[in-house]
Design a protein around this motif. Structure first.
Motif, short mmCIF file in Angstrom:
data_model
loop_
_atom_site.label_atom_id
_atom_site.label_comp_id
_atom_site.label_asym_id
_atom_site.label_seq_id
_atom_site.Cartn_x
_atom_site.Cartn_y
_atom_site.Cartn_z
N GLU A 28 0.83 -1.20 0.00
CA GLU A 28 0.00 0.00 0.00
C GLU A 28 0.86 1.25 0.00
O GLU A 28 0.51 2.25 -0.62
N ASP A 456 -16.48 -2.28 4.60
CA ASP A 456 -15.06 -1.94 4.58
C ASP A 456 -14.79 -0.80 5.56
O ASP A 456 -15.45 -0.67 6.59
N ASP A 459 -9.88 4.56 4.41
CA ASP A 459 -8.43 4.54 4.55
C ASP A 459 -7.84 5.94 4.67
O ASP A 459 -6.93 6.16 5.45
N SER A 478 -12.35 5.19 0.57
CA SER A 478 -13.07 4.32 1.51
C SER A 478 -13.11 2.87 1.05
O SER A 478 -14.17 2.23 1.06
N GLY A 479 -11.97 2.35 0.65
CA GLY A 479 -11.90 0.94 0.31
C GLY A 479 -12.92 0.55 -0.73
O GLY A 479 -13.05 1.21 -1.78
N ASN A 480 -13.68 -0.47 -0.45
CA ASN A 480 -14.66 -0.96 -1.42
C ASN A 480 -15.83 -0.01 -1.63
O ASN A 480 -16.61 -0.21 -2.56
N HIS A 500 -10.84 -1.06 -4.77
CA HIS A 500 -10.61 -0.79 -3.35
C HIS A 500 -9.81 0.50 -3.24
O HIS A 500 -8.58 0.49 -3.34
N GLN A 502 -7.61 3.25 -2.05
CA GLN A 502 -6.61 3.14 -0.99
C GLN A 502 -6.02 4.48 -0.59
O GLN A 502 -5.94 4.80 0.59
N TRP A 524 -6.31 -3.44 -2.94
CA TRP A 524 -6.82 -4.81 -2.91
C TRP A 524 -7.67 -5.13 -4.14
O TRP A 524 -8.59 -4.39 -4.47
N TYR A 641 -1.93 6.57 6.57
CA TYR A 641 -3.32 6.58 6.11
C TYR A 641 -3.88 8.00 6.22
O TYR A 641 -4.95 8.23 6.77
#
Length: 657
Positions: A28, A456, A459, A478-480, A500, A502, A524, A641
């Motif tokens: 990441e 999820d 991030d 926000s990821g997914n 996803h 990141q 991801w 993050y």
């Protein structure tokens, strides 16, 4: 006909194609290239659901020829159901071509085939077969548009020969029989990829062009290369201005920096993993050092092993003037204690035990009697005029707020907290609020609004205005749940699918456009995707790069140009608003694992810190120009993050961050 490439896999190892055997999240924000031979291919798919499973691709042989096998089957679920194993050839096509390949299917319930007009692992055209049908579709993010499909009786013992003519129309043959003649035009600059949701075997992949098309292909490829080199000439090269030996206390991307009397002071952390992978790490060594590498103090015992330096989370430590005395302190958590010490000497000023969580109904699946702190951030919830409060959090469930004298203020427990809450005075009352996960929380811990998102976690977060004189908005990776722009009343202004989501950053990446631009990455299920959006959140461009560790931090490179840093590898570098790599790092043996951006000499121009567990090299543009001032993320809130930003002063109107 001119052969562009003929792939027999003879140059690869008779083994699994290189992959992260732990299926970790290290990529990441670390550049990590797995050992092995890649040839002309790369695998853009990483997925935590594959932990304890082997790699996606396997090179095999029958003694006469080599094969590339999809080695995973499906093994996806939930939000990642539409993740297909991909193996991408690096060749870009600038004119029409023909591609042929052999395919045998070992598992018949899911599609196996090939993608062309491949832009990313989420955007391409595809032909594939399974038990009873053959399909041709276009994928755009999570939308699959079927061009045409037909009945197909699959024989799993048979090897099928595919031939795809990619031109103004697309013709698809299987065993010399024309199955499809479709209005799917060739898209210049795209690639091809093996794409499979089931176990199967590929062999003898060949691409050809007519002599006329090959001449066009070379012409366009050369034009692209010349244009990029011409663009790169506009930028001064990077030069290394300083090197620091990190002895045995070096680490991955766990670095804090503060300027004291005009000179940088560095704080770097090592860890030990405990219980469950990266979830409950112990801060094991904290080292404070100066620009010359002199160690000012150290807590714990150093161990520069890979296990103690690379981790996919934050470690709980920050530098801030937390008691308002005009001097910097370090606040950190080690061995279930919160400790505040003097930055320059390490002398402990205050300490307290972390909260008892055993038996707490709001804390689930935590293995210890007391809280193992996941992250720390300072704040001003009481209207002190300085960051005299702080928050600590567990992994995804709770946030506790305290004063620097350890008076308990409040606690948050609602939705997934994500990794690193955002602290700002959102309502202008002189007291900080907190955006955490999907919720805005006021200075007393009361939820102001909660977004209609529950899967999820978030991030990265940025809070700024994207146009002059426009209201500030929240920008979330926000990821997914994707990349989202949120109004301060809690309404969703813009939602973008990216996989996803990141990382995000905001800066003036394109001078010709109104407002600021947003850059975002995915990880991801679809690593290496880079996207840039305008101030309305509309997608301007996307591309896929064949490497990880893309931090996309904005850089005031030389006073004239704002660029985005991917990583310090020889294939990474800095990109412009067109997502073109315009500045590359020299081949000089520099550290590549971790990068950070900081104005070390305080001249308004950013330096780039490249470091690993052994050394830190600091780079700067070889020529600089007068520059205007920008607002950046505060130095009391370092995190892996945090959404990075580089804001012209007029976009903040001198408001408190």
């Amino acid at each position: 006909m001119k052969t562009i490439f003929y792939e027999t896999f003879q140059d690869l190892e008779l083994n699994e194609f290189p992959y992260d055997r732990g299926h970790t999240a290290l990529g990441e924000y670390h550049y990590i290239k797995q050992p092995g031979i890649y040839g002309n291919w790369y695998d853009p798919i990483c997925l935590h659901q594959w932990r304890s499973l082997d790699g996606s691709w396997l090179v095999t042989s029958d003694g006469k020829k080599r094969y590339m096998e999809q080695n995973r089957g499906d093994q996806t679920k939930g939000a990642f159901t539409n993740v297909f194993c991909c193996l991408v050839h690096r060749q870009e096509f600038f004119s029409e071509y023909v591609i042929e390949f052999d395919l045998r299917v070992f598992e018949v319930k899911n599609y196996c085939g090939l993608a062309w007009n491949y832009l990313t692992s989420r955007v391409y055209d595809f032909v594939g077969i399974k038990a009873d049908e053959i399909v041709v579709y276009h994928r755009n993010e999570e939308t699959f548009t079927i061009y045409e499909k037909k009945k197909f009786v699959l024989d799993d013992l048979k090897t099928y020969h595919f031939k795809i003519k990619v031109s103004n129309t697309t013709q698809i043959f299987i065993d010399d029989v024309l199955w499809f003649n479709l209005e799917i035009p060739f898209i210049s600059g795209c690639k091809v990829a093996l794409v499979a949701k089931a176990a199967c075997r590929y062999s003898e992949i060949k691409t050809e062009m007519t002599e006329e098309n090959y001449a066009k292909h070379l012409q366009f490829a050369q034009q692209k290369e010349v244009a990029l080199k011409q663009k790169q000439k506009e930028y001064p090269i990077l030069k290394c201005i300083h090197k620091i030996s990190l002895g045995d206390f070096g680490s991955g991307r766990q670095l804090r920096i503060r300027m004291v009397d005009g000179k940088p002071i560095f704080l770097i952390a090592q860890h030990q993993k405990r219980m469950i992978r990266d979830s409950f790490a112990r801060l094991s060594c904290l080292t404070c050092f100066d620009y010359d590498g002199n160690v000012l103090w150290q807590k714990g015992e150093a161990n520069p092993s890979r296990d103690n330096t690379l981790i996919s989370c934050d470690l709980p430590f920050q530098i801030a003037d937390i008691n308002g005395d005009g001097k910097y302190e370090v606040i950190y958590s080690m061995d279930f204690m919160i400790i505040i010490c003097d930055l320059l000497t390490g002398r402990i000023l205050y300490e307290m035990p972390t909260p008892i969580i055993e038996g707490d109904p709001l804390v689930l699946n935590e293995p210890y009697h007391r809280l193992n702190v996941d992250a720390i951030r300072v704040a001003d919830f009481e209207g002190l005029g300085y960051k005299g409060n702080f928050i600590i959090k567990d992994r995804y469930q709770n946030v506790w707020a305290y004063s620097h004298t350890f008076k308990f203020l409040w606690r948050y427990h609602h939705k997934n907290t994500g990794h690193f809450p955002y602290i700002a005075d959102f309502d202008g009352d002189g007291k900080d609020e907190m955006f955490v996960g999907y919720d805005l929380v006021d200075h007393e811990g009361t939820i102001v609004f909660s977004l209609p998102m529950n899967s999820d976690h978030t991030d990265e977060i940025i809070y700024t205005r994207l146009k002059k004189n426009a209201p500030k908005q929240l920008i979330l990776a926000s990821g997914n749940e994707g990349m989202n722009i949120i109004n301060l009343d809690g309404s969703i202004y813009k939602h973008n699918e990216i996989g996803h989501a990141q990382r995000i950053s905001v800066a003036k990446y394109k001078e010709e456009l109104e407002g600021l631009q947003i850059m975002a990455t995915a990880f991801w299920g679809s690593d290496g995707i880079l996207c840039i959006y305008d101030a309305e959140g509309n997608l301007l461009k996307q591309k896929e790069v064949p490497f990880n560790g893309n931090v996309i931090t904005p850089v005031n490179y030389d006073g004239k140009h704002i660029l985005s840093l991917l990583n310090a590898s020889l294939e990474g570098g800095l990109i412009d608003g067109d997502l073109d790599c315009v500045v590359q790092f020299p081949q000089d043996g520099h550290p590549m694992t971790s990068v950070e951006v900081y104005d070390i000499d305080q001249d308004g121009i950013d330096e780039i810190l490249c470091f690993d567990e052994k050394m830190m090299w600091i780079y700067k543009a070889s020529q600089i120009y007068p520059t205007k001032k920008y607002i950046k993320y505060t130095d009391d809130g370092f995190s892996n993050y945090r959404g990075e930003f580089l804001l012209p002063l007029e976009y903040e109107k001198n408001e408190k961050l």
